[in-house]
Design a protein around this motif. Structure first.
Motif, PDB file in Angstrom:
ATOM      1  N   SER A   1       0.759  -1.297  -0.002  1.00  0.00           N
ATOM      2  CA  SER A   1       0.119   0.005  -0.111  1.00  0.00           C
ATOM      3  C   SER A   1       0.801   1.355   0.086  1.00  0.00           C
ATOM      4  N   ARG A   2       2.068   1.149   0.747  1.00  0.00           N
ATOM      5  CA  ARG A   2       2.782   2.369   0.741  1.00  0.00           C
ATOM      6  C   ARG A   2       3.495   2.625  -0.670  1.00  0.00           C
ATOM      7  N   ALA A   3       3.811   1.416  -1.479  1.00  0.00           N
ATOM      8  CA  ALA A   3       4.447   1.703  -2.785  1.00  0.00           C
ATOM      9  C   ALA A   3       3.514   2.198  -3.665  1.00  0.00           C
ATOM     10  N   ARG A   4       1.984   1.612  -3.635  1.00  0.00           N
ATOM     11  CA  ARG A   4       1.195   2.004  -4.477  1.00  0.00           C
ATOM     12  C   ARG A   4       0.909   3.842  -4.017  1.00  0.00           C
ATOM     13  N   ARG A   5       1.040   4.257  -2.791  1.00  0.00           N
ATOM     14  CA  ARG A   5       0.742   5.537  -2.536  1.00  0.00           C
ATOM     15  C   ARG A   5       1.947   6.531  -3.014  1.00  0.00           C
ATOM     16  N   THR A   6       3.003   5.787  -3.046  1.00  0.00           N
ATOM     17  CA  THR A   6       4.172   6.349  -3.547  1.00  0.00           C
ATOM     18  C   THR A   6       3.975   6.825  -5.065  1.00  0.00           C
ATOM     19  N   ILE A   7       3.658   5.653  -5.853  1.00  0.00           N
ATOM     20  CA  ILE A   7       3.605   5.808  -7.185  1.00  0.00           C
ATOM     21  C   ILE A   7       2.517   6.961  -7.656  1.00  0.00           C
ATOM     22  N   VAL A   8       1.355   6.836  -6.743  1.00  0.00           N
ATOM     23  CA  VAL A   8       0.395   8.140  -7.044  1.00  0.00           C
ATOM     24  C   VAL A   8       1.172   9.608  -6.954  1.00  0.00           C
ATOM     25  N   ILE A   9       1.799   9.712  -5.564  1.00  0.00           N
ATOM     26  CA  ILE A   9       2.608  10.778  -5.525  1.00  0.00           C
ATOM     27  C   ILE A   9       3.463  11.098  -6.599  1.00  0.00           C
ATOM     28  N   ASN A  10       4.150  10.037  -7.114  1.00  0.00           N
ATOM     29  CA  ASN A  10       5.210  10.171  -8.162  1.00  0.00           C
ATOM     30  C   ASN A  10       4.478  10.628  -9.429  1.00  0.00           C
ATOM     31  N   PHE A  11       3.420  10.083  -9.894  1.00  0.00           N
ATOM     32  CA  PHE A  11       2.571  10.666 -10.964  1.00  0.00           C
ATOM     33  C   PHE A  11       2.317  12.251 -10.950  1.00  0.00           C
ATOM     34  N   VAL A  12       2.049  12.532  -9.721  1.00  0.00           N
ATOM     35  CA  VAL A  12       1.669  14.204  -9.693  1.00  0.00           C
ATOM     36  C   VAL A  12       2.910  14.771  -9.944  1.00  0.00           C
ATOM     37  N   GLY A  13       3.950  14.227  -9.175  1.00  0.00           N
ATOM     38  CA  GLY A  13       5.338  14.990  -9.715  1.00  0.00           C
ATOM     39  C   GLY A  13       5.753  15.084 -11.078  1.00  0.00           C
ATOM     40  N   LEU A  14       5.629  13.853 -11.618  1.00  0.00           N
ATOM     41  CA  LEU A  14       5.985  13.728 -13.218  1.00  0.00           C
ATOM     42  C   LEU A  14       4.946  14.581 -13.829  1.00  0.00           C
ATOM     43  N   PHE A  15       3.772  14.378 -13.417  1.00  0.00           N
ATOM     44  CA  PHE A  15       2.748  15.611 -14.653  1.00  0.00           C
ATOM     45  C   PHE A  15       3.307  16.851 -14.417  1.00  0.00           C
ATOM     46  N   VAL A  16       3.807  17.534 -13.185  1.00  0.00           N
ATOM     47  CA  VAL A  16       4.279  18.700 -12.946  1.00  0.00           C
ATOM     48  C   VAL A  16       5.511  18.954 -13.895  1.00  0.00           C
ATOM     49  N   ILE A  17       6.305  17.973 -13.768  1.00  0.00           N
ATOM     50  CA  ILE A  17       7.601  18.095 -14.400  1.00  0.00           C
ATOM     51  C   ILE A  17       7.379  18.156 -15.955  1.00  0.00           C
ATOM     52  N   VAL A  18       6.794  17.277 -16.389  1.00  0.00           N
ATOM     53  CA  VAL A  18       6.493  17.030 -17.834  1.00  0.00           C
ATOM     54  C   VAL A  18       5.811  18.390 -18.423  1.00  0.00           C
TER      55      VAL A  18
END
Length: 304
Positions: free
Chosen positions: A132-149
């Motif tokens: 569950s922590r890994a899944r939550r981290t991927i969601v946070i990563n998606f937000v960060g990746l969306f901002v960077i791209v």
């Protein structure tokens, strides 16, 4: 990994005059130093700081560029008149380079191997205590990746607006498209103390983040997939020493490959081609193992 060091060094040379030989050496060996001594924990904490610096650098440079062209209204008007932005192009022809379909389908398969079939990401998932922590981290990563791209796309629009009626490639102010961003930055930061340093910091952080993550992944693979199997009697302390040694050696090898990257031509096409060549088959192996568990090593190797 060598490309990740060399590409930002090209930009640093263009805006500061510092030779790529010097900047690549400094970036490589500083990165090798903390990756070797600190391992994955040092890499992750360094990545946190580096991510903030990269975002700040990109946002400030893009914001200054918007102000230079006369504001958001002027910028967007020039971008629309250029005819290069098409948000809703549903052309079904696969030969059309950018459509909704190519972005969704090709984009999915472009990012899937990075997150589902590379040691860089898999070891980060495994470093977390629960799924569950890994899944939550991927969601946070998606937000960060969306901002960077999104910031990268926005910066591209700003550059297009700035050189709307004066293409630096046509006027020979730059030799190739890889130099457009540093050329834009060089003209944008003039007269504003600190902006050039912030841009160079962002480039350096991007380079070090990619290299340190790769070194950590490679040293883990070397130690646990090979050394620990060849020498099962080695204890954790011995394996830790071998992991640090392999991180250092692989870092030096990566640095030497920079001299090969220098003669490869344009960086972006080379990066995409190498990623497809190396990561694509890896995704195939992961997929094979997930859907056909009885598959043997021999079969997997022959398919690869």
């Amino acid at each position: 990994m060598s490309i990740a060091v060399y590409a930002p060094s090209l930009a640093i040379e263009l805006v500061t005059g510092v030779s790529t030989r010097i900047s690549t050496a400094v970036i490589s060996f500083v990165c090798i130093f903390y990756s070797t001594l600190g391992g994955l924990k040092a890499v992750l904490w360094a990545d946190v700081l580096q991510a903030f610096i990269m975002l700040l650098s990109l946002a400030v440079i893009a914001g200054k560029g918007v102000a230079d062209v006369g504001g958001m209204t002027v910028m967007w008007d020039r971008v629309q008149k250029s005819g290069r932005v098409h948000f809703f192009n549903f052309d079904p022809d696969p030969r059309t380079r950018h459509t909704v379909w190519t972005c969704l389908i090709a984009g999915y398969f472009f990012w899937l191997p990075t997150y589902a079939a590379t040691q860089v990401q898999i070891q980060r998932f495994l470093s977390l205590p629960t799924i569950s922590r890994a899944r939550r981290t991927i969601v946070i990563n998606f937000v960060g990746l969306f901002v960077i791209v999104g910031l990268c796309f926005f910066t591209g629009c700003v550059i297009l607006a700035k050189y709307y009626d004066c293409d630096p490639l046509t006027t020979k102010e730059v030799e190739k498209s890889d130099q457009l961003v540093p050329h834009f930055v060089k003209s944008t930061v003039e007269g504003v103390p600190g902006l050039l340093g912030l841009f160079v910091s962002g480039l350096t952080c991007a380079s070090m983040s990619s290299l340190s993550s790769g070194l950590s992944a490679l040293s883990s693979i070397t130690t646990y997939d090979y050394v620990s199997k060849w020498f099962p009697h080695f204890g954790d302390a011995k394996l830790s020493q071998i992991s640090k040694l392999s991180c250092f050696v692989l870092g030096v090898v990566t640095y030497l490959f920079i001299f090969v990257v220098e003669i490869m031509g344009n960086i972006l096409p080379a990066t995409t081609a190498l990623s497809g060549l190396l990561i694509g088959p890896t995704l195939g192996l992961f997929t094979l193992g997930m859907f056909f568990p009885p598959t043997t090593t021999k079969v997997a190797s022959s398919l690869d």
